[in-house]
Design a protein around this motif. Structure first.
Motif, PDB file in Angstrom:
ATOM      1  N   SER A 152       0.829  -1.206   0.000  1.00  0.00           N
ATOM      2  CA  SER A 152       0.000   0.000   0.000  1.00  0.00           C
ATOM      3  C   SER A 152       0.867   1.262   0.000  1.00  0.00           C
ATOM      4  O   SER A 152       0.367   2.343  -0.314  1.00  0.00           O
ATOM      5  N   HIS A 153       2.151   1.126   0.367  1.00  0.00           N
ATOM      6  CA  HIS A 153       3.065   2.268   0.435  1.00  0.00           C
ATOM      7  C   HIS A 153       4.372   1.869  -0.245  1.00  0.00           C
ATOM      8  O   HIS A 153       5.047   0.933   0.194  1.00  0.00           O
ATOM      9  N   SER A 174      -3.273  -2.413  -4.472  1.00  0.00           N
ATOM     10  CA  SER A 174      -3.601  -1.877  -3.150  1.00  0.00           C
ATOM     11  C   SER A 174      -2.861  -0.588  -2.838  1.00  0.00           C
ATOM     12  O   SER A 174      -3.030  -0.029  -1.745  1.00  0.00           O
ATOM     13  N   GLU A 176      -1.672   2.973  -2.100  1.00  0.00           N
ATOM     14  CA  GLU A 176      -2.254   4.256  -1.729  1.00  0.00           C
ATOM     15  C   GLU A 176      -1.227   5.379  -1.836  1.00  0.00           C
ATOM     16  O   GLU A 176      -1.601   6.539  -2.020  1.00  0.00           O
ATOM     17  N   PHE A 198      -7.005   2.968  -5.594  1.00  0.00           N
ATOM     18  CA  PHE A 198      -6.922   3.394  -4.196  1.00  0.00           C
ATOM     19  C   PHE A 198      -5.813   4.421  -3.971  1.00  0.00           C
ATOM     20  O   PHE A 198      -5.598   4.856  -2.844  1.00  0.00           O
ATOM     21  N   LEU A 199      -5.155   4.824  -5.047  1.00  0.00           N
ATOM     22  CA  LEU A 199      -4.014   5.725  -4.935  1.00  0.00           C
ATOM     23  C   LEU A 199      -4.451   7.095  -4.426  1.00  0.00           C
ATOM     24  O   LEU A 199      -5.391   7.703  -4.937  1.00  0.00           O
ATOM     25  N   LYS A 200      -3.743   7.579  -3.375  1.00  0.00           N
ATOM     26  CA  LYS A 200      -4.017   8.889  -2.802  1.00  0.00           C
ATOM     27  C   LYS A 200      -2.897   9.882  -3.087  1.00  0.00           C
ATOM     28  O   LYS A 200      -3.154  11.080  -3.225  1.00  0.00           O
ATOM     29  N   GLU A 222      -9.604   8.599  -5.398  1.00  0.00           N
ATOM     30  CA  GLU A 222      -9.061   8.944  -4.089  1.00  0.00           C
ATOM     31  C   GLU A 222      -7.841   9.852  -4.165  1.00  0.00           C
ATOM     32  O   GLU A 222      -7.314  10.261  -3.121  1.00  0.00           O
TER      33      GLU A 222
END
Length: 375
Positions: A152-153, A174, A176, A198-200, A222
């Motif tokens: 996620s990171h 996944s 972000e 889901f990338l912020k 997102e």
């Protein structure tokens, strides 16, 4: 190491910012977390000491210029779930990292790494949730096959990575947070970037990426931060960026974007960060945006091209902060009269005086002729 030498290594706080954590086993507790900070250069972790740490799940080094560790004993490597190394263990063998198969958290910052291909490091890590390898000597190309699909990171900034961003990045569904800034990446940004729904945060600044911004990025609901600054992106800035409701920080400065800026004042006002300067072929429409906004780009003429700076002004200030200067032609922006209103007032005054004098002369001539006729 400044750690307690008693039976319970977690019984007392450790000095020098070191920290330990233990489980609740009985009769002896097991050390499961160890952080070594601000170590003495004389400190050495012997193979015997490392073997005794086989219950560790988390190991961190912070500013520990100790003798580099060539490898971890197999039980310790298998037990670790978190490994952090910041300004320590210089250099750090990539082979050591590649044996940490069960990591979920990896953070390597400000440490030179030997054998610096990212594939060597990530190829056996299938459970990673967060990976940061920043300001190291990591080089080569980005992996075309990612084995940890739970990430996620991912932060690989401030390295020497080159080549394109592969379309296989979409396998990290996944994600972000993605930061590839300050490398030597080149080529087009793949359309598959739009699959990271889901990338912020996306930061690709200070590379050599080119081409247009992929239209597929419109499918990132997102995304709150987008930084493409200091690249070679070209074509027009897509209008869909203004429709991304979550976007708060947008940096497109120092690229080759062209055409009319597609944003209105309400979009810019809700941005926490908004930068578009350093795009010499980009301009803004003055009927849409006020000249009071300091955008760092020129206003558009009626053809949608940047108005050239007045003589002597362009060399003085490249920021265009006071670049809405008006002119003799109508640029369609509603600002063509700015700076010329005073001259127009003078012209109308002169014309009025001339007409008044002409009427007075005509009246005098008429009265003279009338007096002669009556006499």
């Amino acid at each position: 190491m400044g750690l307690s030498v008693g039976r319970d290594p977690c019984g007392n706080p450790s000095p020098h910012d070191n920290a330990t954590a233990c489980d609740s086993s009985s009769p002896f507790r097991h050390l499961i977390s160890l952080r070594l900070a601000n170590c003495s250069p004389d400190l050495e972790l012997s193979p015997t000491a490392l073997r005794s740490l086989h219950t560790l799940r988390s190991l961190s080094f912070l500013r520990c210029p100790i003798t580099p560790i060539k490898c971890f004993p197999s039980p310790l490597a298998a037990s670790l779930r978190s490994f952090s190394c910041i300004s320590s263990l210089r250099p750090l063998p990539a082979s050591l990292l590649s044996h940490l198969h069960n990591l979920t958290y990896l953070s390597i910052i400000d440490v030179p790494i030997s054998l610096t291909s990212p594939f060597i490091i990530f190829s056996q890590m299938h459970s990673l949730l967060s990976a940061t390898i920043s300001n190291t000597t990591l080089s080569g190309q980005l992996p075309r096959h990612w084995h940890s699909l739970t990430l996620s990171h991912l932060d690989l900034s401030l390295n020497a990575l080159k080549g394109p961003v592969p379309g296989s990045i979409s396998l990290l569904e996944s994600l972000e947070f993605l930061n590839f800034s300050s490398n030597s990446l080149s080529g087009l940004l793949p359309e598959a970037i739009g699959d990271l729904i889901f990338l912020k945060t996306l930061s690709l600044s200070r590379n050599s990426l080119s081409g247009p911004i992929p239209e597929t990025m419109a499918a990132l609901p997102e995304l709150t931060q987008l930084d493409l600054s200091f690249n070679q992106f070209n074509s027009s800035i897509p209008r869909f960026l203004s429709e991304m409701k979550s976007l708060k920080r947008l940096n497109l400065e120092s690229n080759n974007f062209e055409g009319v800026l597609p944003f209105n004042a309400s979009f810019i006002s809700r941005m926490e960060v908004f930068k578009v300067s350093g795009n010499s072929n980009l301009c803004y429409n003055r009927s849409v945006l006020s000249s009071k906004l300091i955008l760092g780009i020129a206003p558009c003429d009626k053809y949608g091209l940047p108005v050239p700076p007045p003589p002597g002004k362009g060399d003085k200030d490249d920021s265009f902060s006071d670049y809405d200067y008006g002119g003799g032609e109508d640029d369609g922006g509603g600002g063509g009269k700015k700076g010329g209103g005073g001259q127009h007032e003078v012209n109308r005054l002169v014309l009025g005086v001339a007409i008044g004098l002409s009427c007075l002369v005509f009246l005098v001539i008429f009265l003279v002729c009338l007096s002669k006729l009556c006499g």
